[in-house]
Write a protein that holds these residues in place. Sequence first.
Motif, short mmCIF file in Angstrom:
data_model
loop_
_atom_site.label_atom_id
_atom_site.label_comp_id
_atom_site.label_asym_id
_atom_site.label_seq_id
_atom_site.Cartn_x
_atom_site.Cartn_y
_atom_site.Cartn_z
N MET A 3 0.83 -1.20 0.00
CA MET A 3 0.00 0.00 0.00
C MET A 3 0.86 1.25 0.00
SD MET A 3 -3.15 -0.84 2.62
CE MET A 3 -2.12 -1.36 3.98
N THR A 4 0.35 2.30 -0.59
CA THR A 4 1.01 3.60 -0.48
C THR A 4 0.83 4.15 0.92
OG1 THR A 4 -0.95 4.86 -1.14
CG2 THR A 4 0.49 4.04 -2.91
N PHE A 5 1.54 5.22 1.24
CA PHE A 5 1.40 5.85 2.54
C PHE A 5 -0.04 6.27 2.77
CE2 PHE A 5 1.41 9.30 5.55
CZ PHE A 5 2.39 8.97 6.47
N ALA A 6 -0.66 6.89 1.77
CA ALA A 6 -2.03 7.37 1.92
C ALA A 6 -3.00 6.22 2.09
CB ALA A 6 -2.43 8.23 0.72
N GLU A 7 -2.77 5.12 1.41
CA GLU A 7 -3.65 3.96 1.55
C GLU A 7 -3.51 3.33 2.93
OE1 GLU A 7 -3.73 2.42 -3.11
OE2 GLU A 7 -2.17 1.72 -1.73
N ARG A 8 -2.32 3.39 3.47
CA ARG A 8 -2.05 2.75 4.75
C ARG A 8 -2.47 3.62 5.93
NH1 ARG A 8 3.48 -0.64 5.54
NH2 ARG A 8 3.00 -1.67 7.52
N TYR A 9 -2.26 4.95 5.80
CA TYR A 9 -2.46 5.84 6.94
C TYR A 9 -3.46 6.97 6.69
CZ TYR A 9 1.92 3.56 8.35
OH TYR A 9 2.88 2.64 8.65
N GLY A 10 -4.12 6.97 5.56
CA GLY A 10 -5.08 8.02 5.28
C GLY A 10 -6.49 7.59 5.64
N PRO A 11 -7.47 8.44 5.30
CA PRO A 11 -7.33 9.73 4.60
C PRO A 11 -7.00 10.91 5.50
CG PRO A 11 -9.63 9.20 4.90
CD PRO A 11 -8.88 8.04 5.44
#
Length: 267
Positions: free
Chosen positions: A1-9
Amino acid sequence: MTFAERYGPWAVIAGASEGTGREFARQIAKEGVSSVLIARRSEPLAALAAEIEAEYRLRCVTACVDLAAPDAAERVFEAVGDREVGLYISNAGGDPNGEAFLDAEVGAWIDLVQRNVMTVLKCTHGFAGPMKARGRGGIMLVNSGACYGGLAMMGPYCGSKAFNLCLAEALWAELKPSGVDVLTLVMSKTDTPEFRRYMAAKGQSIPEDSASAYDVARVGLERLPYGPIKNWGEEDDQTGMTNQSAAQRRERVVAVQRMTREMMGQD
């Protein structure tokens, strides 16, 4: 996962007005994640939110909260509302007193413990539950080398930081199987406005080997998936702040967790 997918939104940054908190907000925005920015002072929060919106085209929410207040966590949750929080960073928690235990009024120490322990505990509990249910997220408790032992003139501060250290290790073991990353980022001397004010009050200058707030935030975000501890300036298997490396403490947490599960018949 990208950073945003992992820790977003959305990320929540407690103590976001300056120093490392400001850098966390900017670097998180660069990854495409908006933040709820929490601090006592409205002006720097508003300026940071406007800066992020102009540079990254992301909206930030700001809330002025005294994190030492008994209702601080409730006010943080109110500011967040129904937004989906994938990352909680507890960045506030310095020692504004710098005095011997008996030289300060007990209320000053109660405020410190309220900010560094009770508010952190409540916020972590409130944000970690939905993260676990979703199977992703991150929690970072920004810490200090004071967590590794008691120091004169810093007793309650050391105790509060030791609490954060132990809490992070335990939550890392509990939440890792659910996909939630937990890290305590143990800082050393860092060139922040707060540190500069503290040193100026003592008639001293900033040490030349102080870390930059930018680098501390960058390394913290990079190491978040590999918790539970990152000691600033040390490799994972290197000792320095204490006689145990981050890797050795990780191994200890895993070993104790395994032993506990065996004793409870869970394996």
